[in-house]
Scaffold this active site. Structure first.
Site, mmCIF file in Angstrom:
data_model
loop_
_atom_site.group_PDB
_atom_site.id
_atom_site.type_symbol
_atom_site.label_atom_id
_atom_site.label_comp_id
_atom_site.label_asym_id
_atom_site.label_seq_id
_atom_site.Cartn_x
_atom_site.Cartn_y
_atom_site.Cartn_z
ATOM 1 N N GLU A 114 -14.077 35.664 -50.383
ATOM 2 C CA GLU A 114 -15.240 36.419 -49.936
ATOM 3 C C GLU A 114 -15.171 36.477 -48.410
ATOM 4 O O GLU A 114 -15.389 35.479 -47.720
ATOM 5 C CB GLU A 114 -16.528 35.708 -50.381
ATOM 6 C CG GLU A 114 -17.804 36.376 -49.955
ATOM 7 C CD GLU A 114 -18.090 37.632 -50.759
ATOM 8 O OE1 GLU A 114 -18.708 38.553 -50.179
ATOM 9 O OE2 GLU A 114 -17.722 37.691 -51.939
ATOM 10 N N ALA A 145 -14.009 43.223 -48.677
ATOM 11 C CA ALA A 145 -15.469 43.170 -48.524
ATOM 12 C C ALA A 145 -16.086 42.979 -49.895
ATOM 13 O O ALA A 145 -16.525 43.929 -50.528
ATOM 14 C CB ALA A 145 -15.979 44.450 -47.870
ATOM 15 N N CYS A 146 -16.085 41.761 -50.364
ATOM 16 C CA CYS A 146 -16.379 41.471 -51.764
ATOM 17 C C CYS A 146 -17.819 41.013 -51.982
ATOM 18 O O CYS A 146 -18.579 40.831 -51.044
ATOM 19 C CB CYS A 146 -15.423 40.393 -52.251
ATOM 20 S SG CYS A 146 -13.693 40.762 -51.896
ATOM 21 N N THR A 147 -18.178 40.833 -53.263
ATOM 22 C CA THR A 147 -19.441 40.226 -53.657
ATOM 23 C C THR A 147 -19.120 39.145 -54.680
ATOM 24 O O THR A 147 -18.329 39.380 -55.594
ATOM 25 C CB THR A 147 -20.398 41.257 -54.273
ATOM 26 O OG1 THR A 147 -20.567 42.355 -53.378
ATOM 27 C CG2 THR A 147 -21.747 40.621 -54.562
ATOM 28 N N ASN A 173 -16.134 40.613 -57.112
ATOM 29 C CA ASN A 173 -15.536 41.932 -57.001
ATOM 30 C C ASN A 173 -14.563 41.921 -55.825
ATOM 31 O O ASN A 173 -14.963 41.591 -54.707
ATOM 32 C CB ASN A 173 -16.600 43.005 -56.748
ATOM 33 C CG ASN A 173 -17.441 43.290 -57.962
ATOM 34 O OD1 ASN A 173 -17.169 42.799 -59.058
ATOM 35 N ND2 ASN A 173 -18.478 44.087 -57.785
#
Length: 469
Positions: free
Chosen positions: A99, A8-10, A29
């Site tokens: 992502e 669960a990235c940004t 991230n």
């Protein structure tokens, strides 16, 4: 024990005319689990075998011979797959994958996910060592998805020394990609983000050859006069408004406050934005390290309890590593890497032509080890979390000291590279990259020692002792 990686990235992408120094930046991230170490390695030219079999889901593919040299951040164990996640290859192509996002049920009913298709776990390994441009990366991955399918919905970042691209998959076999305009940036957070597709603009859009026919035949487009990929393929529910869009909102408020929509839960936030001011490497690091500072939504801020935890922050405890791949530099591209929680770690610059990485960056298992770079940075975070008010200023001091020192060292290296041979350049950047990494580890270890010592007097069992006793 982790049996499935839920990422669960940004992400952020910055065009070369939107950056302060003319570089192209793609960063992300990697968020999955709060205690799950990453390593940082260099794969040498020709290192990979010609057959790839995924331990994640059995995806199998024959690979070309003569794989390129590339950097990567694999998991500490390959029991559940490699998850190499990010890197720069010897041809100056950068890739970050992935992502995570979601496809809506209308699309999935017509094109189900493929159980043994290519997933996040395999993407860096089977794509990055075999491409010479960002566009080649999209073509290669797109053809694999079309042929083998995928079991996930993902966004993938590509860049070279000329352009940055964002690619999104949806359903089992379909995908699109959009070039980030040179004067623009994009921030992305766990939802399909690409909007209008211009099928006549080959310079700025790429896509599965049959995507228009697929959408038309299955009556998937709610607005037939346009082709909005996010609207057709994506989700639009309450979880998006709380979990995803606030992170995009915060990034757009940070970089484009004059024009950004001040609506954290809006489903209409644009994908592409132009910044009010040119974006520096420090600004990208700051965004990927942020947690809604200056708003009521900061989980370690002064807002009300319900508000502080209303939205999912950009940097959080489950960040395994954060990276920024800085391309189109005047000398050699840089793989900036922060192990662990980006807000509590430090971005160390590793030049893309280095031949190896520091040993502590190649170590670390599921339980704490002081010999591991990942665990060294995580330990400081855990100690600071226990006494935020007392310890945060000490962490800020070390981070600021290292940030300035790294920038000064990089500037000096850039000057030295201008008068060096190729062999001298490799030796210099490898030596200096390792020195900077070791300096960061030393400073964080010293800080841990100090924090542990100070913690001894902060126990809840403490009491003011009578001076007469």
């Amino acid at each position: 024990m982790l049996t499935k990686k839920y990422s669960a990235c940004t992400s952020i992408l910055v065009g070369k005319k939107a950056s302060l120094d003319g570089s192209i930046m793609i960063g992300r991230n990697e968020d999955a689990k709060s205690a799950w170490p990453k390593h940082f390695v260099i794969h040498q030219h020709g290192e990979l075998t010609t057959k790839f079999v995924s331990k994640d889901n059995g995806f199998t593919i024959q690979l070309p011979k003569n794989s390129a040299k590339y950097s990567a951040t694999p998991e500490w164990t390959d029991k559940f797959g490699l998850f190499e996640e990010d890197g720069i290859n010897e041809f100056n192509v950068a890739m970050s994958a992935t992502e995570s996002a979601y496809t809506n049920n209308n699309v999935l009913a017509a094109d189900p996910l493929v159980k043994d298709g290519i997933n996040e776990e395999a993407m860096i390994t089977v794509i990055l060592p075999f491409i010479r441009t960002a566009r080649e990366g999209i073509i290669r991955l797109g053809s694999i998805i079309a042929q083998y399918g995928t079991n996930e919905t993902n966004g993938i970042l590509f860049a070279d020394n000329d352009e940055a691209w964002y690619m999104e998959t949806a359903g089992g076999h379909y995908w699109v990609a959009q070039r980030i305009p040179d004067n623009s940036y994009a921030v992305v957070s766990n939802q399909l983000s690409i909007q209008e597709i211009d099928f006549t603009d080959k310079n700025n859009f790429m896509y599965h050859a049959g995507i228009q026919t697929f959408v038309s035949e299955n009556k998937l487009n709610p607005s037939p006069n346009t082709f909005n990929f996010r609207q057709i393929f994506g989700t639009h529910d309450r979880s998006d408004a709380v979990y995803n869009t606030p992170r995009v909102w915060f990034g757009q408020q940070k970089f484009s406050p004059r024009t950004a929509l001040d609506e954290p839960e809006s489903m209409d936030l644009p994908f592409i934005m132009q910044p009010d001011q040119l974006i520096s490497i420090e600004a990208v690091q700051s965004y990927l390290s942020s947690h809604f500072e200056g708003t009521p939504f900061d989980p370690i801020g002064t807002g009300a309890s319900a508000t502080k935890h209303k939205y999912r922050p950009i940097s959080l405890a489950k960040t395994q590593e954060s990276h920024i791949l800085q391309m189109n530099r005047p000398t050699i591209d840089i793989h900036w890497l922060a192990m662990g929680v980006s807000a509590q770690s430090i971005y160390v610059p590793f030049f893309a032509n280095i031949t190896t990485t520091p040993k502590p960056y190649q170590r670390g298992k599921a339980t704490y080890s002081p010999q591991s770079a990942y665990w060294t940075f995580k330990l400081v975070g855990v100690l600071v979390d226990s006494h935020l008010r007392e310890f945060m200023p000490l962490l800020d001091e070390i981070q600021n000291k290292l940030k300035l020192g790294f920038r000064q060292t990089v500037n000096q290296i850039d000057q030295d590279l201008l008068t060096s041979t190729a062999e001298q350049q490799t030796n210099l950047t490898t030596k200096k990259s390792i020195e900077m990494a070791n300096l960061a580890l030393t400073e964080y270890r010293n800080l841990s020692t100090k924090l542990i010592t100070l913690s001894t007097d902060l126990s809840l069992l403490n009491f003011k002792t009578d001076d007469n006793l």
